[in-house]
Design a protein around this motif. Structure first.
Motif, short mmCIF file in Angstrom:
data_model
loop_
_atom_site.label_atom_id
_atom_site.label_comp_id
_atom_site.label_asym_id
_atom_site.label_seq_id
_atom_site.Cartn_x
_atom_site.Cartn_y
_atom_site.Cartn_z
N LEU A 142 35.59 27.19 23.50
CA LEU A 142 36.46 27.66 22.36
C LEU A 142 37.40 26.78 21.92
O LEU A 142 38.14 26.15 22.86
CB LEU A 142 37.17 28.96 22.89
CG LEU A 142 36.31 30.23 22.98
CD1 LEU A 142 36.89 31.29 23.49
CD2 LEU A 142 35.95 30.83 21.41
N THR A 143 37.61 26.28 20.57
CA THR A 143 38.81 25.53 20.08
C THR A 143 39.29 26.07 19.16
O THR A 143 38.69 27.29 18.42
CB THR A 143 37.92 24.36 19.59
OG1 THR A 143 36.83 24.56 18.59
CG2 THR A 143 37.35 23.42 20.90
N ARG A 144 40.51 25.74 18.60
CA ARG A 144 41.33 26.34 17.64
C ARG A 144 40.67 25.89 16.09
O ARG A 144 40.36 24.67 15.79
CB ARG A 144 42.63 25.87 17.65
CG ARG A 144 43.29 26.42 19.03
CD ARG A 144 44.80 25.84 19.20
NE ARG A 144 44.91 24.44 19.22
CZ ARG A 144 45.88 23.65 19.41
NH1 ARG A 144 46.97 24.31 19.62
NH2 ARG A 144 45.75 22.53 19.68
N THR A 145 40.95 26.80 15.12
CA THR A 145 40.83 26.15 13.67
C THR A 145 42.12 25.19 13.28
O THR A 145 43.17 25.23 14.06
CB THR A 145 40.70 27.42 12.97
OG1 THR A 145 41.99 28.19 12.79
CG2 THR A 145 39.67 28.27 13.03
N LYS A 146 41.75 24.89 12.21
CA LYS A 146 43.02 23.56 11.83
C LYS A 146 44.44 24.33 11.51
O LYS A 146 45.21 23.51 11.76
CB LYS A 146 42.55 22.91 10.35
CG LYS A 146 41.11 22.06 10.62
CD LYS A 146 40.61 21.46 9.53
CE LYS A 146 39.32 20.45 9.93
NZ LYS A 146 39.04 19.52 8.71
N ASP A 147 44.25 25.43 11.17
CA ASP A 147 45.62 26.01 10.77
C ASP A 147 46.28 26.87 12.04
O ASP A 147 47.15 27.59 11.82
CB ASP A 147 45.24 26.98 9.68
CG ASP A 147 44.37 27.96 9.73
OD1 ASP A 147 43.51 28.01 10.58
OD2 ASP A 147 44.54 28.89 8.97
N ASN A 148 45.58 26.68 12.94
CA ASN A 148 45.92 27.39 14.27
C ASN A 148 46.73 26.54 15.20
O ASN A 148 46.16 25.58 15.79
CB ASN A 148 44.75 28.08 15.05
CG ASN A 148 45.22 29.03 16.15
OD1 ASN A 148 46.49 29.12 16.45
ND2 ASN A 148 44.16 29.56 16.75
N GLU A 149 48.00 26.85 15.34
CA GLU A 149 48.70 25.93 16.27
C GLU A 149 49.05 26.57 17.70
O GLU A 149 49.93 26.08 18.50
CB GLU A 149 50.27 25.87 15.53
CG GLU A 149 49.92 24.74 14.29
CD GLU A 149 51.28 24.34 13.49
OE1 GLU A 149 52.17 24.98 13.93
OE2 GLU A 149 51.23 23.63 12.60
N ARG A 150 48.60 27.70 17.91
CA ARG A 150 48.88 28.33 19.04
C ARG A 150 48.20 27.70 20.28
O ARG A 150 46.96 27.18 20.10
CB ARG A 150 48.47 29.78 19.10
CG ARG A 150 48.48 30.54 20.42
CD ARG A 150 47.90 31.96 20.18
NE ARG A 150 48.12 32.57 21.50
CZ ARG A 150 47.45 34.07 21.61
NH1 ARG A 150 47.09 34.70 20.43
NH2 ARG A 150 47.56 34.59 22.89
N SER A 151 48.95 27.49 21.61
CA SER A 151 48.48 26.86 22.45
C SER A 151 47.12 27.56 23.23
O SER A 151 47.01 28.60 23.11
CB SER A 151 49.37 26.69 23.76
OG SER A 151 48.83 26.12 25.06
N MET A 152 46.05 26.73 23.55
CA MET A 152 44.91 27.30 24.05
C MET A 152 45.12 27.90 25.29
O MET A 152 44.25 28.99 25.52
CB MET A 152 43.66 26.17 24.14
CG MET A 152 43.39 25.75 22.68
SD MET A 152 42.60 26.79 21.85
CE MET A 152 41.35 27.49 22.93
N GLY A 153 46.12 27.59 26.12
CA GLY A 153 46.41 28.23 27.58
C GLY A 153 46.86 29.50 27.18
O GLY A 153 46.83 30.44 28.30
#
Length: 366
Positions: A142-153
């Motif tokens: 699972l990775t973030r989209t470009k406009d998502n700045e929320r921490s993966m943790g």
């Protein structure tokens, strides 16, 4: 009379026997599970108990030994393997083949309920039929989209509540192992200066927190034909509940100090919020996952014993598409499958089929 003459004289019987062999082979082929490697290990049940901050010796003494004492007399147990490590105790039960596994799981859970005296900081034991040592049939990231700045943790709850729960309902999936996730917790950060000002100690604060965070059964009340069960629910669920816990309420008998002037003429009321900061945060991360240098979360799926991997993976793909286009997309994440065991299985089946054709053709020619 030799076999060749008998076959020539009785062609109908020979044809019937061949058809029966083909029929039995076809029926067996439908029931044989298709998988990369056969099951060579015995049926196992894995019990994990987490105790954060505990040393291996403490885990062994307070958790593992107590569980072994209750589980060693379980019906059908062939071997018990225990492991005590930092923050966790693992007990693996290996059973003789041929047992009713659903009944065995129920008996194991009942025996485990008899274990008492766990440390207050320890989590409830979890039971599974597969572990991280099993070969995974699929890996995902699972990775973030470009406009998502929320921490993966901070996506640990989402990973456990939405993704893990959905995959575990698939028939043939034995377990879901998560990597790089993090859990939320309610943190109470005590200010030592304020604690000294109110002349309190950390053990006193901990004692009050434990006393307030409990649910107690108060018996029952009979009224005519009805019976009401009385229960005092004192569990702490929000930061405000913790802040409002009363630590001290007393009348100051001292004078000549700032503290006595503060409470003189009335009762001094000290709460947790007066000496500590309470907020919801995330536990300290001991592991991090990255994919091509980008922060990520990972998880894999293990199969149940005897499961048909091809049928299981077919349903896994359907669920993956459903999650990727639904809740995962709404959360600003991208789901990718990076390993699929059926690719190797299909390749092996194609190779076997090809060899059958070649072998049959050569037999006819010769």
């Amino acid at each position: 009379m030799n076999l060749i003459r008998l076959s020539i004289e009785r062609p109908t019987a020979v044809v019937a026997m061949v058809l029966m062999i083909v029929l039995f082979g076809w029926v067996s082929l439908q029931k044989v599970p298709i998988q990369m490697a056969p099951d060579v290990r015995q049926p196992v049940i894995i019990i994990k108990t987490n105790w954060r901050g505990a040393a291996p010796s403490e885990v062994e003494r307070e958790i593992v030994t107590k569980q072994e004492e209750e589980l060693k007399g379980l019906e059908g147990v062939k071997r018990i393997v225990s492991e005590a490590k930092h923050n966790q105790g693992v007990v693996t039960l290996e059973f003789n083949p041929g047992l009713d596994f659903n009944r065995t799981l129920l008996l194991t859970a009942n025996r485990l309920d008899r274990v008492t005296g766990y440390p207050e900081e320890a989590d409830e034991p979890t039971i599974s039929t597969s572990g991280t040592d099993d070969n995974a049939i699929a890996w995902f990231t699972l990775t973030r989209t470009k406009d998502n700045e929320r921490s993966m943790g901070t996506y640990g709850d989402f990973l456990r509540d939405v993704i893990e729960g959905r995959y575990e309902r698939i028939n043939g999936v034995g377990g879901v192992n998560l990597y790089g996730d993090n859990e939320r917790e309610l943190q109470v950060i005590i200010d030592p200066l304020k604690l000294a000002f109110y002349r309190l100690t950390i053990p006193e604060v901990i004692q009050r927190l434990r006393a307030e965070n409990t649910a107690v059964t108060g018996g029952d009340v009979n009224e005519g034909k009805r019976r009401y069960v009385v229960r005092t629910d004192g569990e702490l669920n929000t930061p405000s509940d913790v802040r409002n816990i009363l630590l001290r309420s007393e009348k100051s008998a001292r004078s000549g100090s700032e503290r006595s002037e503060r409470f003189e003429g009335g009762f001094g009321r000290v709460t947790v919020g007066d000496v500590a900061t309470v907020h919801v945060a995330y536990k300290e991360r001991f592991a991090r996952a990255r994919q091509f240098g980008v922060p990520a979360l990972g998880f894999n799926l293990t199969r149940e014993q005897g499961a048909n991997v091809l049928e299981t993976m077919k349903e896994i793909r359907s669920v993956t598409k459903e999650l990727a286009e639904g809740p995962i997309k709404k959360a600003g994440l991208i789901l990718r499958q990076i390993y699929d065991e059926t690719e190797y299985i299909n390749s092996s089946i194609s190779l076997v089929t090809q060899n059958i054709y070649y072998g049959g053709a050569l037999a006819i020619i010769v």
